[in-house]
Enzyme design. Sequence first.
Site, PDB file in Angstrom:
ATOM      1  CG  ASN A  22       0.982   4.632  -3.794  1.00  0.00           C
ATOM      2  OD1 ASN A  22       1.596   5.390  -4.177  1.00  0.00           O
ATOM      3  ND2 ASN A  22       1.339   3.363  -2.874  1.00  0.00           N
ATOM      4  CB  VAL A  76       0.889  -6.242  -5.982  1.00  0.00           C
ATOM      5  CG1 VAL A  76       1.664  -6.728  -6.943  1.00  0.00           C
ATOM      6  CG2 VAL A  76      -0.245  -7.468  -5.806  1.00  0.00           C
ATOM      7  CG  ASP A  77       3.649  -0.855  -4.870  1.00  0.00           C
ATOM      8  OD1 ASP A  77       4.669  -0.965  -5.420  1.00  0.00           O
ATOM      9  OD2 ASP A  77       3.091   0.356  -4.107  1.00  0.00           O
ATOM     10  CB  SER A 109      -8.526  -1.842  -7.933  1.00  0.00           C
ATOM     11  OG  SER A 109      -8.019  -0.647  -8.450  1.00  0.00           O
ATOM     12  CB  THR A 110      -9.326  -7.200  -6.424  1.00  0.00           C
ATOM     13  OG1 THR A 110      -8.100  -7.858  -6.150  1.00  0.00           O
ATOM     14  CG2 THR A 110      -9.935  -6.924  -7.604  1.00  0.00           C
ATOM     15  N   GLY A 111      -7.544  -5.438  -3.675  1.00  0.00           N
ATOM     16  CA  GLY A 111      -7.023  -5.485  -2.332  1.00  0.00           C
ATOM     17  C   GLY A 111      -7.326  -4.331  -1.668  1.00  0.00           C
ATOM     18  CB  VAL A 112      -5.198  -1.651  -0.112  1.00  0.00           C
ATOM     19  CG1 VAL A 112      -5.417  -0.166   0.662  1.00  0.00           C
ATOM     20  CG2 VAL A 112      -4.158  -2.496   0.730  1.00  0.00           C
ATOM     21  CG  ASP A 142       4.971 -13.782  -4.923  1.00  0.00           C
ATOM     22  OD1 ASP A 142       4.830 -12.746  -5.490  1.00  0.00           O
ATOM     23  OD2 ASP A 142       5.871 -13.880  -4.017  1.00  0.00           O
TER      24      ASP A 142
END
Length: 191
Positions: free
Chosen positions: A29, A38-39, A128-131, A15
């Site tokens: 974003n 993460v955000d 960028s590799t999630g949502v 984490d």
Amino acid sequence: MKEFLNGRVRVTVGDITRERVDAVVNAANSSLLGGGGVDGAIHDAGGEAILAECRELRRTLYPEGLPTGEAVATSAGRLPARCVIHTVGPVWGRHGGREAELLANCYRNSLLIAAGRGLASIAFPAISTGVYGYPREEAARVASETVAKFLQGETATGDERDESAGALREVRYVFFSQADADVFLRNHKFD
Ligand code: AR6
């Protein structure tokens, strides 16, 4: 933990909010006002101080939001890190083929902020590799090439910015799962 470039690059699983580094990078974003992934984890663990600074950044420097590929720092609230560098990754398929360039900008601009502040260590999530849907294999190539170039002091032709890595001794990639780390380890360009 895997190491590259004589230990200046480390790949780990965990984490990111728990990393003991000078700077933690947030996959934000453009609103800078929080989100999931993460955000959400960074704002939850770091507390209100980070959000208050983000609101102030929106009011002053970025009334329209932080553009994709750019980066900006705040303090880190209750996180063990000294600061959070917020960057906005590209949404896969939404930038007319400029996704790789924009993702590279996220890494380079975050590194420039860290180096400019004389920080010694920085931890990146897989931006960028999630949502945002960026393929992990492709993202590994961009993330590794950009960091390698920066640490090796290569300046883009015609770019007059000082891209010296300065005091930066360690760049850490933090993956949420071993499977994600393995994809990175199969696709990076460090060797
Ligand atoms: N530590 C390390 N990695 C994590 C953590 C964590 N605590 N949580 C998730 N990941 P994402 P994006 C991984 O979606 O694709 C937010 O809502 C995750 O498995 O966080 O850039 C923002 O507000 C994935 O591999 O970021 C934006 O709206 C990686 O981190 C949007 O998501 C990135 O996933 C940004 O999307």
